[in-house]
Design a protein around this motif. Structure first.
Motif, PDB file in Angstrom:
ATOM      1  N   VAL A 289      49.374  36.240  35.175  1.00 48.58           N
ATOM      2  CA  VAL A 289      47.985  35.897  34.856  1.00 48.58           C
ATOM      3  C   VAL A 289      47.069  36.541  35.893  1.00 48.58           C
ATOM      4  O   VAL A 289      47.457  36.741  37.051  1.00 48.58           O
ATOM      5  N   PRO A 290      45.830  36.870  35.506  1.00 52.20           N
ATOM      6  CA  PRO A 290      44.870  37.398  36.483  1.00 52.20           C
ATOM      7  C   PRO A 290      44.439  36.291  37.450  1.00 52.20           C
ATOM      8  O   PRO A 290      43.996  35.235  37.013  1.00 52.20           O
ATOM      9  N   VAL A 291      44.555  36.552  38.738  1.00 52.27           N
ATOM     10  CA  VAL A 291      44.181  35.546  39.734  1.00 52.27           C
ATOM     11  C   VAL A 291      43.043  36.017  40.634  1.00 52.27           C
ATOM     12  O   VAL A 291      42.601  35.287  41.512  1.00 52.27           O
ATOM     13  N   ARG A 292      42.577  37.228  40.412  1.00 51.43           N
ATOM     14  CA  ARG A 292      41.383  37.724  41.103  1.00 51.43           C
ATOM     15  C   ARG A 292      40.552  38.499  40.087  1.00 51.43           C
ATOM     16  O   ARG A 292      41.079  39.321  39.338  1.00 51.43           O
ATOM     17  N   TRP A 293      39.255  38.203  40.058  1.00 52.19           N
ATOM     18  CA  TRP A 293      38.356  38.744  39.045  1.00 52.19           C
ATOM     19  C   TRP A 293      37.090  39.297  39.696  1.00 52.19           C
ATOM     20  O   TRP A 293      36.671  38.847  40.767  1.00 52.19           O
ATOM     21  N   ARG A 294      36.458  40.245  38.981  1.00 51.76           N
ATOM     22  CA  ARG A 294      35.098  40.657  39.297  1.00 51.76           C
ATOM     23  C   ARG A 294      34.210  40.240  38.140  1.00 51.76           C
ATOM     24  O   ARG A 294      34.498  40.569  36.986  1.00 51.76           O
ATOM     25  N   LEU A 295      33.156  39.499  38.442  1.00 49.21           N
ATOM     26  CA  LEU A 295      32.169  39.095  37.447  1.00 49.21           C
ATOM     27  C   LEU A 295      30.833  39.719  37.798  1.00 49.21           C
ATOM     28  O   LEU A 295      30.403  39.671  38.965  1.00 49.21           O
TER      29      LEU A 295
END
Length: 351
Positions: free
Chosen positions: A295-301
């Motif tokens: 699963v993605p655990v670091r994101w850019r918003l």
């Protein structure tokens, strides 16, 4: 027939495996005849809409909180009550078509504890009522006044428990267009509102002992009969509180025809502005299989209209909810143009 066997059969019918192909947990399947669907322009009415809507197929009362102990150690908790219907409407006793499911969790950087409860409507085991407000399943409770201004929240699992008091410091937020929240280009929608401004105090009990905690809480309320399009396999849902006092609810719904993003910007005074679809950009930066599924655990918003460009990182990458319908749910930390804390929920990654 024994009550546990009846419950098991009802859950098997309601949550049949083939529904997984129609959106996460069958939420993209077409609403059966007789169930209501959200109507654009229908005003939400309180306290009535704090209670259940048995004419709709699915509904939830969803509370998360970002907390800290006396030494500043961060924690997070989740408390959720789901209602699903075998048929529209309500009835007394075992004739009730309502099925209830509860999830609770407590998360730190080093541990993630969760529990699940299943129950039937009509027999007193689980339900929601107003006058005054109370939502429960077995001995788990969310109870308070009819305005949801003050709540007491309790739950326990095999290795954790919590007893928290919540006091709202801002107004309710109607998501989307006055509570009508569109979820796809095809127009699937739900009724959706939040109370994102709780001040939280209480006690979190962990295997290492009790911890006095304080922090912020966020309640989401949503109901529909088909909130996803058939091609949408899951979602990534963000509830973020910034040090400036502003907040952001945002989501990315993943579909074979492309992603659908939307959300709400909430100013420090509680004023809510709905985002136009596509305005919010959500990009996974790093994934982890610490919980099993990757699963993605670091994101850019990014939200250019608010000069927002942030990175979000999971406090604990292993915050996997291994429940009947498994998903990832946990607290996150925010860096970049805005700093703060929040919660992230990701579904549909276990297929």
């Amino acid at each position: 027939m024994p009550a546990k066997l009846i419950l098991g059969l009802c859950m098997a019918i309601l949550f049949a495996a083939p529904l997984r192909a129609q959106g996460y947990a069958g939420l993209g399947s077409t609403a059966e005849a007789g169930f209501a669907t959200p109507e654009h322009g229908r005003p939400l009415v309180f306290p009535r809409d704090h209670g259940p809507h048995p004419e709709f197929r699915i509904e939830w009362w969803y509370l998360t909180a970002t907390l800290a102990g006396p030494d500043g150690t961060p924690y997070g908790i989740q408390w959720t009550l789901f209602r699903s219907a075998l048929a529209p409407g309500e009835a007394e006793g075992w004739q009730s078509p309502q099925i209830w499911m509860g999830h609770a969790a407590a998360t730190s950087a080093r541990s993630h504890h969760f529990a699940e409860r299943l129950g039937r409507g009509g027999i007193g085991q689980a339900g929601v009522r107003t006058g005054p407000f109370e939502a429960w399943i077995d001995d788990w409770r969310m109870a308070g006044d009819d305005g949801l201004r003050a709540l007491r929240l309790t739950a326990r699992g095999g290795d954790f428990a919590y007893d928290l008091h919540l006091n709202a410091e801002g107004p309710l937020v109607l998501q989307g267009d006055r509570g009508y929240s569109v979820k796809s280009a095809d127009g699937q929608a739900s009724y959706y509102y939040s109370q994102p401004s709780y001040r939280v105090t209480g006690t979190l009990a962990l295997p290492s002992g009790p911890v006095a905690v304080t922090g912020q809480g966020w309640l989401d309320r949503e109901w529909s009969s088909q909130p996803l399009a058939a091609d949408q396999s899951g979602w990534d849902w963000f509830s973020l509180s910034f040090e400036t006092g502003a907040k952001l609810m945002g989501f990315r719904l993943r579909g074979t025809r492309g992603d659908f993003t939307s959300g709400t910007w909430i100013a420090a005074d509680g004023t809510a502005t709905a985002l136009t679809p596509g305005a919010l950009r959500a990009e996974p930066l790093e994934s982890s299989d610490a919980a099993g599924p990757e699963v993605p655990v670091r994101w850019r918003l990014q939200l250019p209209e608010r000069d927002l460009d942030i990175e979000i990182a999971a406090l604990n990458p292993a915050a996997w909810m291994g429940t009947r319908f498994a998903y990832w749910e946990g607290p996150v930390q925010i860096e970049g143009s805005h700093r703060g804390r929040g919660y992230l929920e990701m579904t549909g990654y276990d297929d």
